[in-house]
Design a protein around this motif. Structure first.
Motif, PDB file in Angstrom:
ATOM      1  N   MET A   1       3.621  12.273  15.289  1.00  0.00           N
ATOM      2  CA  MET A   1       3.541  11.868  16.143  1.00  0.00           C
ATOM      3  C   MET A   1       3.257  10.234  15.205  1.00  0.00           C
ATOM      4  N   PRO A   2       3.821   9.064  16.670  1.00  0.00           N
ATOM      5  CA  PRO A   2       4.236   7.613  15.928  1.00  0.00           C
ATOM      6  C   PRO A   2       3.596   6.837  14.942  1.00  0.00           C
ATOM      7  N   CYS A   3       3.285   7.886  13.650  1.00  0.00           N
ATOM      8  CA  CYS A   3       1.865   6.639  12.802  1.00  0.00           C
ATOM      9  C   CYS A   3       2.249   8.302  11.602  1.00  0.00           C
ATOM     10  N   GLY A   4       1.594   7.556  10.596  1.00  0.00           N
ATOM     11  CA  GLY A   4       1.826   7.447   8.780  1.00  0.00           C
ATOM     12  C   GLY A   4       0.900   8.919   8.537  1.00  0.00           C
ATOM     13  N   LEU A   5       0.577   9.863   9.360  1.00  0.00           N
ATOM     14  CA  LEU A   5      -0.466  10.753   9.564  1.00  0.00           C
ATOM     15  C   LEU A   5      -0.048  12.190   9.395  1.00  0.00           C
ATOM     16  N   ASN A   6       1.084  12.223   9.624  1.00  0.00           N
ATOM     17  CA  ASN A   6       2.316  13.235   9.617  1.00  0.00           C
ATOM     18  C   ASN A   6       2.101  14.061   8.545  1.00  0.00           C
ATOM     19  N   LEU A   7       1.868  15.502   8.526  1.00  0.00           N
ATOM     20  CA  LEU A   7       2.178  16.021   7.267  1.00  0.00           C
ATOM     21  C   LEU A   7       3.001  16.132   6.943  1.00  0.00           C
ATOM     22  N   SER A   8       3.675  16.099   5.571  1.00  0.00           N
ATOM     23  CA  SER A   8       4.893  16.956   5.412  1.00  0.00           C
ATOM     24  C   SER A   8       4.887  18.835   5.265  1.00  0.00           C
ATOM     25  N   GLU A   9       5.628  19.651   5.084  1.00  0.00           N
ATOM     26  CA  GLU A   9       6.166  21.202   4.495  1.00  0.00           C
ATOM     27  C   GLU A   9       5.260  21.281   3.638  1.00  0.00           C
ATOM     28  N   GLY A  10       5.103  20.548   2.691  1.00  0.00           N
ATOM     29  CA  GLY A  10       4.504  21.137   1.719  1.00  0.00           C
ATOM     30  C   GLY A  10       3.475  20.944   1.623  1.00  0.00           C
ATOM     31  N   THR A  11       2.899  19.656   2.454  1.00  0.00           N
ATOM     32  CA  THR A  11       1.031  19.382   2.217  1.00  0.00           C
ATOM     33  C   THR A  11       0.712  20.520   2.948  1.00  0.00           C
ATOM     34  N   ALA A  12       1.422  20.518   4.231  1.00  0.00           N
ATOM     35  CA  ALA A  12       0.776  21.949   5.424  1.00  0.00           C
ATOM     36  C   ALA A  12       0.584  22.435   4.722  1.00  0.00           C
ATOM     37  N   THR A  13       1.603  23.173   4.245  1.00  0.00           N
ATOM     38  CA  THR A  13       1.317  24.716   3.549  1.00  0.00           C
ATOM     39  C   THR A  13       0.514  24.816   1.944  1.00  0.00           C
TER      40      THR A  13
ATOM     41  N   PRO B   1      13.205  10.676  11.957  1.00  0.00           N
ATOM     42  CA  PRO B   1      12.520   9.283  10.329  1.00  0.00           C
ATOM     43  C   PRO B   1      11.039  10.031  10.269  1.00  0.00           C
ATOM     44  N   THR B   2      10.199  10.658  10.292  1.00  0.00           N
ATOM     45  CA  THR B   2       8.802  10.966  11.075  1.00  0.00           C
ATOM     46  C   THR B   2       7.753  10.633   9.380  1.00  0.00           C
ATOM     47  N   SER B   3       6.771   9.833  10.269  1.00  0.00           N
ATOM     48  CA  SER B   3       6.676   9.035   8.565  1.00  0.00           C
ATOM     49  C   SER B   3       5.826  10.351   8.041  1.00  0.00           C
ATOM     50  N   THR B   4       5.445  10.183   7.039  1.00  0.00           N
ATOM     51  CA  THR B   4       4.494  11.200   6.027  1.00  0.00           C
ATOM     52  C   THR B   4       3.719  10.294   5.183  1.00  0.00           C
ATOM     53  N   SER B   5       3.275   8.856   5.463  1.00  0.00           N
ATOM     54  CA  SER B   5       2.845   8.367   4.317  1.00  0.00           C
ATOM     55  C   SER B   5       1.470   8.824   3.775  1.00  0.00           C
ATOM     56  N   VAL B   6       1.002   9.276   5.120  1.00  0.00           N
ATOM     57  CA  VAL B   6      -0.696   9.421   4.181  1.00  0.00           C
ATOM     58  C   VAL B   6      -0.616  11.503   4.087  1.00  0.00           C
ATOM     59  N   ALA B   7       0.356  11.933   3.973  1.00  0.00           N
ATOM     60  CA  ALA B   7       0.315  13.586   4.079  1.00  0.00           C
ATOM     61  C   ALA B   7      -0.733  13.966   3.186  1.00  0.00           C
ATOM     62  N   THR B   8      -0.746  13.514   1.884  1.00  0.00           N
ATOM     63  CA  THR B   8      -1.813  13.934   1.083  1.00  0.00           C
ATOM     64  C   THR B   8      -3.401  14.246   1.371  1.00  0.00           C
ATOM     65  N   THR B   9      -3.791  13.305   2.177  1.00  0.00           N
ATOM     66  CA  THR B   9      -4.904  13.320   1.969  1.00  0.00           C
ATOM     67  C   THR B   9      -5.619  13.320   3.710  1.00  0.00           C
ATOM     68  N   ASN B  10      -6.263  12.218   4.247  1.00  0.00           N
ATOM     69  CA  ASN B  10      -6.700  12.631   6.110  1.00  0.00           C
ATOM     70  C   ASN B  10      -5.784  13.509   6.390  1.00  0.00           C
ATOM     71  N   LEU B  11      -4.867  13.691   7.022  1.00  0.00           N
ATOM     72  CA  LEU B  11      -5.234  15.405   8.167  1.00  0.00           C
ATOM     73  C   LEU B  11      -4.914  16.393   7.280  1.00  0.00           C
TER      74      LEU B  11
ATOM     75  N   THR C   1       1.262  -1.207  -0.056  1.00  0.00           N
ATOM     76  CA  THR C   1      -0.280  -0.396   0.166  1.00  0.00           C
ATOM     77  C   THR C   1       1.233   1.158  -0.345  1.00  0.00           C
ATOM     78  N   THR C   2       0.527   2.262  -0.610  1.00  0.00           N
ATOM     79  CA  THR C   2       1.087   3.911  -0.295  1.00  0.00           C
ATOM     80  C   THR C   2       0.905   4.281   0.387  1.00  0.00           C
ATOM     81  N   TYR C   3      -0.622   3.940   1.492  1.00  0.00           N
ATOM     82  CA  TYR C   3      -0.835   4.429   2.003  1.00  0.00           C
ATOM     83  C   TYR C   3      -0.824   3.757   4.007  1.00  0.00           C
ATOM     84  N   MET C   4       0.323   4.006   4.388  1.00  0.00           N
ATOM     85  CA  MET C   4       0.501   3.258   5.624  1.00  0.00           C
ATOM     86  C   MET C   4       0.403   4.600   6.565  1.00  0.00           C
ATOM     87  N   GLY C   5      -1.405   4.201   7.248  1.00  0.00           N
ATOM     88  CA  GLY C   5      -1.395   5.481   8.284  1.00  0.00           C
ATOM     89  C   GLY C   5      -0.979   4.636   9.636  1.00  0.00           C
TER      90      GLY C   5
END
Length: 609
Positions: free
Chosen positions: A300-312, A353-363, A154-158
């Motif tokens: 947080m220790p999950c894949g929901l964190n946003l990257s700088e690009g997606t947060a902005t 090494p924070t995970s941002t696997s789901v940075a484009t959608t959920n959060l 999967t490309t979305y590892m929450g």
């Protein structure tokens, strides 16, 4: 172009004339059209040559032009969460890591720590270098690949606790071509790590081809008009875009507002999920907007964190959703917007090494919701309600396995069979197929027949959810009900469904949308509820049932025109019972509005009866 736009262009060109750069308003309009034609050619290349369904059907790609100094100039019609911010950061990263850029170079970039969105978005960056060896522009083609080498298919590892748990290969502006020839070491790394190497290779070539198309066209235009003239037009276009943003901000009510939003609990999050806050300040006199996201939890220790690009980008999405249409999205208009982020913040700047696997959608969706709801609180007629938050339900799962129809060949793809509903706005009902705010309705929903052809699955149902909308003067879009399962094999499905616990909220008296639900239907017909973040094997004879969430409503439901409510009932969006109980509209047996009874019912609702 309107008379107001032409006058503004004339003022900008007069100002540039004083600085020794005198492009006319007509030249600027033609310049913008030429830039847009280049990004459209890039997008057409991606759409027609990409191998993965998520690219050639769902259009999960973006194309951008960035100046040599790292300023966003033009983007294709695509996902805002991909494009509003990130291309500039990645181009700057390439220039910093590779001070000497030459014609024929190409770089592979997917690092969320260096400007990219998340690891699944493979970006090809090509520096446009003129005949004298001067770096003039950077062109970027980003594609969400169906597999990026994650530990799970999967490309979305929450639930990924860090980037190592993700397992994806990370390329921070890594050179992949020199003198137009591939560096095969990088290609071999990808082919050995990715589950469908030929599919990835096709997607990579599509992105590379799109970038080379843009390189060719920019070099051609530079030779045609001269680089000095080209850059004068570029600066004037930025100035014009800034003036458009100034005019838009001055039409907004001034003030400060805050709004919160909550993502459902996933592994690695607090028990009640992730609560985020957006503080918005609008100063019409100074023509400035400030979005402050610093008062939010740490990563947080999950894949929901946003990257700088997606947060902005998420903050900018909320701004562009709340101002008048037509303001160009580029470095010029961004001069008037200040997005404040902090490091190690869940909606800020993550650190390895924070995970941002789901940075484009959920959060990211929840962030856009918070910003546009803050705008809505400043005055009726601006902002929006919440989108559903149901970005990646089972009906948008990553399906994988081995296809018995193709001698057991491996397959993996994101199916887009249906997602959550869009928010009510000051002037329209919610967009039915918006998918999520960061995608802005750009993904095309899959053809059922094509999904069944490309993967060994069968789709038993796809229909709207009656009464799934957030009630309002302008209602949110309802979610959908989708059911599908494997044929003659087992299929693995991964999804990261938000909106199961926290619904999309309405604004200015609008109601919440329906919650999402996810089930596994066993072979005996029984239903087993599934958690929002799931990776499971669906066996032959079983199926996934996905009820996607609805968008929030804008304004009081009792202000919705009775004729619109009656039409909703006839078309199956709203039941007769909900029409009377929530909207205060009473219908006759034939389905027309009973005017007298409706007036009495709405008066009773207003009195709290």
């Amino acid at each position: 172009m309107s008379r107001e736009d032409t006058a503004m262009l004339d003022r900008v060109t007069e100002a540039n004339a004083d600085a020794g750069a005198p492009p006319t308003a007509v030249e600027l309009a033609i310049f913008n059209s030429r830039m847009e034609s280049i990004t459209r050619r890039m997008a057409n290349t991606m759409l027609r040559t990409g191998r993965s369904g998520v690219i050639n059907t769902a259009r999960d790609f973006s194309c951008s032009l960035v100046t040599a100094t790292g300023e966003l100039l033009s983007v294709s019609e695509g996902f805002p969460i991909h494009m509003l911010r990130g291309a500039d950061l990645m181009a700057q990263c390439m220039a910093e890591m590779h001070p000497v850029l030459q014609r024929g170079d190409a770089y592979l970039h997917n690092s969320p720590y260096h400007g990219n969105s998340h690891a699944a978005d493979h970006t090809v960056i090509v520096p446009v270098v003129d005949d004298d060896g001067v770096h003039r522009f950077s062109v970027l083609a980003k594609a969400h690949v169906a597999d990026c080498g994650n530990a799970l298919p999967t490309t979305y590892m929450g639930a990924a606790r860090d980037v190592y748990a993700e397992g994806a290969l990370i390329f921070p502006a890594t050179k992949i071509q020199s003198d137009y020839r591939h560096i095969d070491d990088i290609v071999r790394m990808c082919r050995m790590r990715i589950r469908v190497p030929d599919q990835w290779w096709g997607d990579y070539l599509a992105a590379l081809g799109a970038a080379r198309v843009a390189e060719r066209e920019i070099l051609k235009l530079g030779a045609e008009v001269g680089w000095a003239r080209f850059h004068a037009l570029e600066r004037a276009w930025f100035d014009y875009s800034e003036q458009r943003m100034i005019a838009a901000i001055r039409k907004l009510p001034g003030g400060c507002a805050s709004a919160e939003n909550a993502h459902d609990p996933f592994p690695g999050t607090p028990a009640d999920g992730i609560h985020i806050r957006a503080d918005v300040q609008v100063d019409p006199e100074a023509a400035r907007i400030v979005i402050d996201l610093t008062d939010n939890p740490d990563c947080m220790p999950c894949g929901l964190n946003l990257s700088e690009g997606t947060a902005t980008s998420g903050a900018l999405c909320g701004v562009f959703d709340s101002i008048e249409p037509g303001v160009p999205a580029n470095a010029g208009s961004y001069r008037r917007i200040d997005v404040k982020l902090r490091r190690n913040c869940v909606v800020g700047i993550p650190e390895h090494p924070t995970s941002t696997s789901v940075a484009t959608t959920n959060l990211a969706d929840r962030l856009v919701n918070a910003v546009q709801r803050a705008f809505a609180s400043l005055g009726d007629g601006i902002g929006m309600a919440d989108a559903s938050g149901s970005s990646l339900p089972p009906s948008c799962g990553v399906v994988s396995g081995f296809d018995p129809r193709a001698d057991g060949a491996a397959f993996i793809n994101v199916v887009i069979l249906g997602a959550g509903g869009g928010p009510g706005t000051p002037v329209t009902d919610g967009w039915l197929t918006i998918a999520c705010m960061g995608n802005a309705g750009m993904p095309f929903y899959d053809s059922i027949e094509l999904d069944e052809l490309h993967q060994p699955i069968v789709v038993q149902a796809r229909r709207l959810r009656t009464d799934g909308e957030g009630a309002g003067r302008f209602r949110g879009a309802p979610g959908a009900e989708i059911e599908y399962g494997p044929v003659d094999c087992d299929v693995e499905v991964g999804f990261a469904c938000d909106g199961v616990v926290h619904p999309a909220q309405g604004v200015r008296g609008g109601g919440p949308g329906a919650l999402a639900e996810a089930y596994l239907r066993r072979a005996d017909g029984s239903l087993e509820a599934l958690p929002g973040s799931s990776q499971l094997i669906v066996k032959e004879g079983e199926s996934l049932v996905s009820l996607t969430a609805g968008g929030g409503g804008y304004g009081p439901p009792q202000e919705r025109p009775p004729a619109s409510v009656a039409r909703d009932v006839v078309e199956g969006w709203v039941s007769r019972e909900r029409a009377e109980a929530v909207y205060g509209v009473v219908l006759t047996a034939e389905g027309s509005v009973d005017g007298a009874a409706t007036e009495r019912r709405r008066a009773g609702l207003a009195a709290g009866a």
